[in-house]
Design a protein around this motif. Structure first.
Motif, PDB file in Angstrom:
ATOM      1  N   VAL A 187     -78.433 -53.929  20.955  1.00 26.37           N
ATOM      2  CA  VAL A 187     -77.198 -53.535  21.638  1.00 26.37           C
ATOM      3  C   VAL A 187     -76.005 -53.866  20.746  1.00 26.37           C
ATOM      4  O   VAL A 187     -75.849 -55.014  20.307  1.00 26.37           O
ATOM      5  CB  VAL A 187     -77.067 -54.244  23.000  1.00 26.37           C
ATOM      6  CG1 VAL A 187     -75.720 -53.936  23.635  1.00 26.37           C
ATOM      7  CG2 VAL A 187     -78.203 -53.829  23.926  1.00 26.37           C
ATOM      8  N   VAL A 188     -75.179 -52.886  20.461  1.00 23.40           N
ATOM      9  CA  VAL A 188     -73.992 -53.102  19.636  1.00 23.40           C
ATOM     10  C   VAL A 188     -72.707 -53.051  20.454  1.00 23.40           C
ATOM     11  O   VAL A 188     -71.644 -53.441  19.968  1.00 23.40           O
ATOM     12  CB  VAL A 188     -73.928 -52.085  18.477  1.00 23.40           C
ATOM     13  CG1 VAL A 188     -75.020 -52.384  17.467  1.00 23.40           C
ATOM     14  CG2 VAL A 188     -74.053 -50.650  18.974  1.00 23.40           C
ATOM     15  N   ALA A 189     -72.771 -52.582  21.696  1.00 24.00           N
ATOM     16  CA  ALA A 189     -71.599 -52.599  22.586  1.00 24.00           C
ATOM     17  C   ALA A 189     -72.087 -52.463  24.019  1.00 24.00           C
ATOM     18  O   ALA A 189     -72.992 -51.678  24.301  1.00 24.00           O
ATOM     19  CB  ALA A 189     -70.618 -51.477  22.249  1.00 24.00           C
ATOM     20  N   GLU A 206     -65.620 -39.804  28.307  1.00 24.73           N
ATOM     21  CA  GLU A 206     -65.492 -38.700  27.366  1.00 24.73           C
ATOM     22  C   GLU A 206     -65.941 -39.198  26.001  1.00 24.73           C
ATOM     23  O   GLU A 206     -65.804 -40.385  25.690  1.00 24.73           O
ATOM     24  CB  GLU A 206     -64.048 -38.178  27.301  1.00 24.73           C
ATOM     25  CG  GLU A 206     -63.035 -39.208  26.830  1.00 24.73           C
ATOM     26  CD  GLU A 206     -61.616 -38.662  26.774  1.00 24.73           C
ATOM     27  OE1 GLU A 206     -61.420 -37.493  27.133  1.00 24.73           O
ATOM     28  OE2 GLU A 206     -60.703 -39.422  26.376  1.00 24.73           O
ATOM     29  N   ASP A 207     -66.509 -38.311  25.197  1.00 24.24           N
ATOM     30  CA  ASP A 207     -66.932 -38.679  23.849  1.00 24.24           C
ATOM     31  C   ASP A 207     -65.772 -38.464  22.884  1.00 24.24           C
ATOM     32  O   ASP A 207     -65.163 -37.385  22.858  1.00 24.24           O
ATOM     33  CB  ASP A 207     -68.131 -37.840  23.412  1.00 24.24           C
ATOM     34  CG  ASP A 207     -69.406 -38.241  24.131  1.00 24.24           C
ATOM     35  OD1 ASP A 207     -69.505 -39.415  24.525  1.00 24.24           O
ATOM     36  OD2 ASP A 207     -70.290 -37.391  24.306  1.00 24.24           O
ATOM     37  N   VAL A 208     -65.476 -39.499  22.095  1.00 22.86           N
ATOM     38  CA  VAL A 208     -64.412 -39.388  21.102  1.00 22.86           C
ATOM     39  C   VAL A 208     -64.967 -39.793  19.741  1.00 22.86           C
ATOM     40  O   VAL A 208     -65.932 -40.566  19.660  1.00 22.86           O
ATOM     41  CB  VAL A 208     -63.194 -40.267  21.464  1.00 22.86           C
ATOM     42  CG1 VAL A 208     -62.637 -39.903  22.822  1.00 22.86           C
ATOM     43  CG2 VAL A 208     -63.545 -41.746  21.410  1.00 22.86           C
ATOM     44  N   PRO A 209     -64.399 -39.296  18.658  1.00 30.78           N
ATOM     45  CA  PRO A 209     -64.837 -39.717  17.320  1.00 30.78           C
ATOM     46  C   PRO A 209     -64.714 -41.225  17.166  1.00 30.78           C
ATOM     47  O   PRO A 209     -63.767 -41.835  17.667  1.00 30.78           O
ATOM     48  CB  PRO A 209     -63.883 -38.970  16.383  1.00 30.78           C
ATOM     49  CG  PRO A 209     -63.414 -37.792  17.180  1.00 30.78           C
ATOM     50  CD  PRO A 209     -63.341 -38.271  18.594  1.00 30.78           C
ATOM     51  N   VAL A 210     -65.662 -41.818  16.468  1.00 38.25           N
ATOM     52  CA  VAL A 210     -65.666 -43.276  16.332  1.00 38.25           C
ATOM     53  C   VAL A 210     -64.376 -43.777  15.682  1.00 38.25           C
ATOM     54  O   VAL A 210     -63.925 -44.899  15.953  1.00 38.25           O
ATOM     55  CB  VAL A 210     -66.916 -43.730  15.543  1.00 38.25           C
ATOM     56  CG1 VAL A 210     -66.849 -43.257  14.091  1.00 38.25           C
ATOM     57  CG2 VAL A 210     -67.098 -45.245  15.615  1.00 38.25           C
ATOM     58  N   ALA A 211     -63.749 -42.970  14.851  1.00 40.07           N
ATOM     59  CA  ALA A 211     -62.504 -43.384  14.197  1.00 40.07           C
ATOM     60  C   ALA A 211     -61.357 -43.554  15.182  1.00 40.07           C
ATOM     61  O   ALA A 211     -60.340 -44.163  14.845  1.00 40.07           O
ATOM     62  CB  ALA A 211     -62.113 -42.367  13.125  1.00 40.07           C
ATOM     63  N   GLU A 212     -61.515 -43.026  16.414  1.00 39.46           N
ATOM     64  CA  GLU A 212     -60.413 -43.040  17.373  1.00 39.46           C
ATOM     65  C   GLU A 212     -60.649 -43.983  18.551  1.00 39.46           C
ATOM     66  O   GLU A 212     -59.973 -43.880  19.572  1.00 39.46           O
ATOM     67  CB  GLU A 212     -60.186 -41.613  17.906  1.00 39.46           C
ATOM     68  CG  GLU A 212     -59.826 -40.614  16.815  1.00 39.46           C
ATOM     69  CD  GLU A 212     -59.755 -39.178  17.327  1.00 39.46           C
ATOM     70  OE1 GLU A 212     -59.816 -38.993  18.560  1.00 39.46           O
ATOM     71  OE2 GLU A 212     -59.659 -38.262  16.481  1.00 39.46           O
ATOM     72  N   ILE A 213     -61.571 -44.932  18.430  1.00 43.72           N
ATOM     73  CA  ILE A 213     -61.921 -45.767  19.582  1.00 43.72           C
ATOM     74  C   ILE A 213     -61.111 -47.050  19.669  1.00 43.72           C
ATOM     75  O   ILE A 213     -61.262 -47.802  20.643  1.00 43.72           O
ATOM     76  CB  ILE A 213     -63.423 -46.117  19.582  1.00 43.72           C
ATOM     77  CG1 ILE A 213     -63.775 -46.991  18.368  1.00 43.72           C
ATOM     78  CG2 ILE A 213     -64.260 -44.858  19.622  1.00 43.72           C
ATOM     79  CD1 ILE A 213     -65.183 -47.558  18.426  1.00 43.72           C
ATOM     80  N   ASP A 214     -60.268 -47.352  18.697  1.00 45.05           N
ATOM     81  CA  ASP A 214     -59.500 -48.598  18.753  1.00 45.05           C
ATOM     82  C   ASP A 214     -58.712 -48.678  20.055  1.00 45.05           C
ATOM     83  O   ASP A 214     -57.935 -47.786  20.392  1.00 45.05           O
ATOM     84  CB  ASP A 214     -58.547 -48.679  17.564  1.00 45.05           C
ATOM     85  CG  ASP A 214     -57.827 -50.017  17.492  1.00 45.05           C
ATOM     86  OD1 ASP A 214     -58.420 -51.035  17.902  1.00 45.05           O
ATOM     87  OD2 ASP A 214     -56.665 -50.054  17.037  1.00 45.05           O
ATOM     88  N   PRO A 242     -60.754 -52.731  15.656  1.00 42.36           N
ATOM     89  CA  PRO A 242     -61.063 -52.115  14.362  1.00 42.36           C
ATOM     90  C   PRO A 242     -62.447 -52.481  13.841  1.00 42.36           C
ATOM     91  O   PRO A 242     -63.130 -51.640  13.249  1.00 42.36           O
ATOM     92  CB  PRO A 242     -59.949 -52.650  13.451  1.00 42.36           C
ATOM     93  CG  PRO A 242     -58.806 -52.928  14.372  1.00 42.36           C
ATOM     94  CD  PRO A 242     -59.434 -53.417  15.645  1.00 42.36           C
ATOM     95  N   GLY A 243     -62.878 -53.735  14.041  1.00 41.94           N
ATOM     96  CA  GLY A 243     -64.198 -54.125  13.564  1.00 41.94           C
ATOM     97  C   GLY A 243     -65.320 -53.365  14.225  1.00 41.94           C
ATOM     98  O   GLY A 243     -66.380 -53.119  13.610  1.00 41.94           O
ATOM     99  N   ASP A 244     -65.124 -52.973  15.486  1.00 41.33           N
ATOM    100  CA  ASP A 244     -66.150 -52.200  16.182  1.00 41.33           C
ATOM    101  C   ASP A 244     -66.350 -50.823  15.553  1.00 41.33           C
ATOM    102  O   ASP A 244     -67.440 -50.247  15.620  1.00 41.33           O
ATOM    103  CB  ASP A 244     -65.777 -52.038  17.660  1.00 41.33           C
ATOM    104  CG  ASP A 244     -65.772 -53.360  18.395  1.00 41.33           C
ATOM    105  OD1 ASP A 244     -66.828 -54.007  18.444  1.00 41.33           O
ATOM    106  OD2 ASP A 244     -64.707 -53.750  18.907  1.00 41.33           O
ATOM    107  N   ILE A 245     -65.293 -50.290  14.966  1.00 43.01           N
ATOM    108  CA  ILE A 245     -65.413 -48.984  14.312  1.00 43.01           C
ATOM    109  C   ILE A 245     -66.435 -49.070  13.187  1.00 43.01           C
ATOM    110  O   ILE A 245     -67.324 -48.219  13.057  1.00 43.01           O
ATOM    111  CB  ILE A 245     -64.044 -48.514  13.781  1.00 43.01           C
ATOM    112  CG1 ILE A 245     -63.065 -48.301  14.948  1.00 43.01           C
ATOM    113  CG2 ILE A 245     -64.188 -47.239  12.958  1.00 43.01           C
ATOM    114  CD1 ILE A 245     -61.654 -47.957  14.512  1.00 43.01           C
TER     115      ILE A 245
END
Length: 423
Positions: A152-154, A22-30, A162-165
């Motif tokens: 590639v970043v992930a 599912e796609d989620v906002p980047v702020a919520e991926i922690d 948090p750093g991935d955000i």
């Protein structure tokens, strides 16, 4: 006949696969798990930028002044600020005021730190002694030096922190595909249970297992769904179990042994569940049961607090990690420890002794290492047997009594504290 812990874990994981993305906002991926590889959508930085407050210059101009004059003086023309780049190219003999993070004006290739200069109107006097050698690229972060478009970043399976955000947002990702978090229905069973906050009568106990299991579910990264508690009445129990089987995972506490009032096993079968195993050569947690339906996995855990917790760590937690998309071995993190006091095995069953870590010195030549203190209370029905524990000492079948100083494997009770993100 009870099966081994290892065989039970294998059977559980046969019924686990990563849930859809599912796609989620980047702020919520922690804490979420990448479901697809991600690439940078542009260079980072996109242009050459300054890493100091000072003046953008042409390094050749400074070198020429040093060769031909005792005075290092340039004329200030324009300014480039962060978010407000200068439109005018830098001419010969000129300098532009620049701030940290600002784009270098066209024609400039270096930055002189503010502390190495003195401003006299539009004249910039450079302190040659403190400046030292000025090379092209001094105090400049070149375009694409951090990321190139397409890098590639992930990778799939990355557990985001948090750093991935910052990395993903900075490289162009407003939303991120992650594996859906499983919903875990939690049902406590038994006539003896009373709600939290109510004083129990003799023979009753406070219904606390559901709270513990919900906390463990949240720590695993899944979503707990509290179904409350249900008494030992077959129709009400079946109705509650049916609601639980609408979720990805159902976890029950109590009513799974072989007594007259242990009704969970029969109720699951009446609902069409297929029992994969019933009973594990384990202490505490021997009656643990695992069943599946077309859309759900159901765990019947014993009602004693320690039994419920140990069975969750061994069986439910690995399944949840696999559903979440964690790659590699999904079982709880382990560490090698030394016993601070003797620990007793459980005959032909694996014994998971609750303990706390009292020293974290690393192993050194087999003589030193993290020190673990077994809790003084090990009765599975006593809440004191889990309160304060942060390790489960894994004593294999036939271990006998291990003296102080023995080295044993230990499972970390808070797996999230020991997990490392996937690369």
């Amino acid at each position: 006949m009870p099966i081994s812990v290892e065989e039970a874990q294998r059977l559980v994981l046969e019924h686990a696969a990563a849930l859809p993305a599912e796609d989620v906002p980047v702020a919520e991926i922690d804490g979420r798990i990448a479901a697809a590889p991600l690439q940078a959508r542009w260079d980072l930085p996109q242009r050459d930028v300054s890493i100091m407050d000072g003046y953008a210059v042409r390094s050749l101009d400074v070198a020429t002044l040093r060769a031909c004059s005792s005075a290092l003086v340039l004329t200030v023309r324009g300014e480039s600020a962060a978010g407000h780049p200068s439109d005018a190219p830098l001419g010969e003999g000129h300098a532009a005021r620049i701030s940290t993070g600002a784009v270098l004006p066209a024609g400039s290739d270096a930055v002189i730190a503010q502390e190495d200069t003195r401003r006299e109107g539009d004249r910039l006097v450079i302190d040659g002694d403190s400046l030292g050698t000025l090379e092209p690229g001094t105090f400049v972060r070149p375009a694409g030096s951090e990321l190139r478009e397409g890098d590639v970043v992930a990778r799939v399976g990355r557990r985001f922190g948090p750093g991935d955000i910052a990395l993903l947002a900075g490289s162009g990702h407003a939303t991120v595909p992650v594996h859906r978090r499983p919903t875990v229905a939690i049902l406590s069973t038994g006539d003896e249970l009373v709600p939290v906050g109510q004083r129990p009568d003799p023979g009753q106990v406070v219904s606390s297992n559901g709270l513990v299991l919900a906390a463990m579910v949240r720590r695993a990264g899944a979503i707990p769904i509290d179904l409350g508690q249900v008494d030992d009445e077959p129709e009400r129990l079946r109705a509650a179990l049916a609601r639980g089987l609408e979720h990805d995972v159902l976890v029950t506490s109590g009513g799974i042994s072989v007594g007259d009032h242990d009704l969970v096993h029969a109720a699951l079968m009446a609902l069409g569940a297929r029992v994969v195993f019933r009973g594990v050569a384990l202490r505490p947690g021997k009656p643990t049961t695992f069943a599946v339906t077309d859309g759900a996995r159901a765990f019947g855990l014993p009602g004693n607090p320690a039994s419920s917790l140990v069975a969750f760590v061994l069986f439910v937690h690995p399944l949840l990690r696999r559903l979440l998309g964690v790659r590699g071995d999904p079982r709880s993190a382990t560490m090698r420890v030394r016993l601070h006091a003797p620990a007793r095995g459980a005959g032909n069953r694996a014994h998971y002794v609750r303990a706390r870590l009292i020293d974290t010195q690393p192993l050194d030549g087999g003589t030193e290492g993290p020190l673990a203190q077994p809790l003084s209370v090990q009765q599975s029905g006593d809440p004191c047997s889990i309160a304060g524990a942060d390790l489960l000492l894994a004593l294999p079948p036939g271990a006998g009594t291990l003296p102080a100083g023995s080295q044993v494997d230990a499972l970390v009770l808070d797996p999230s504290s020991a997990e490392q993100p996937e690369p």
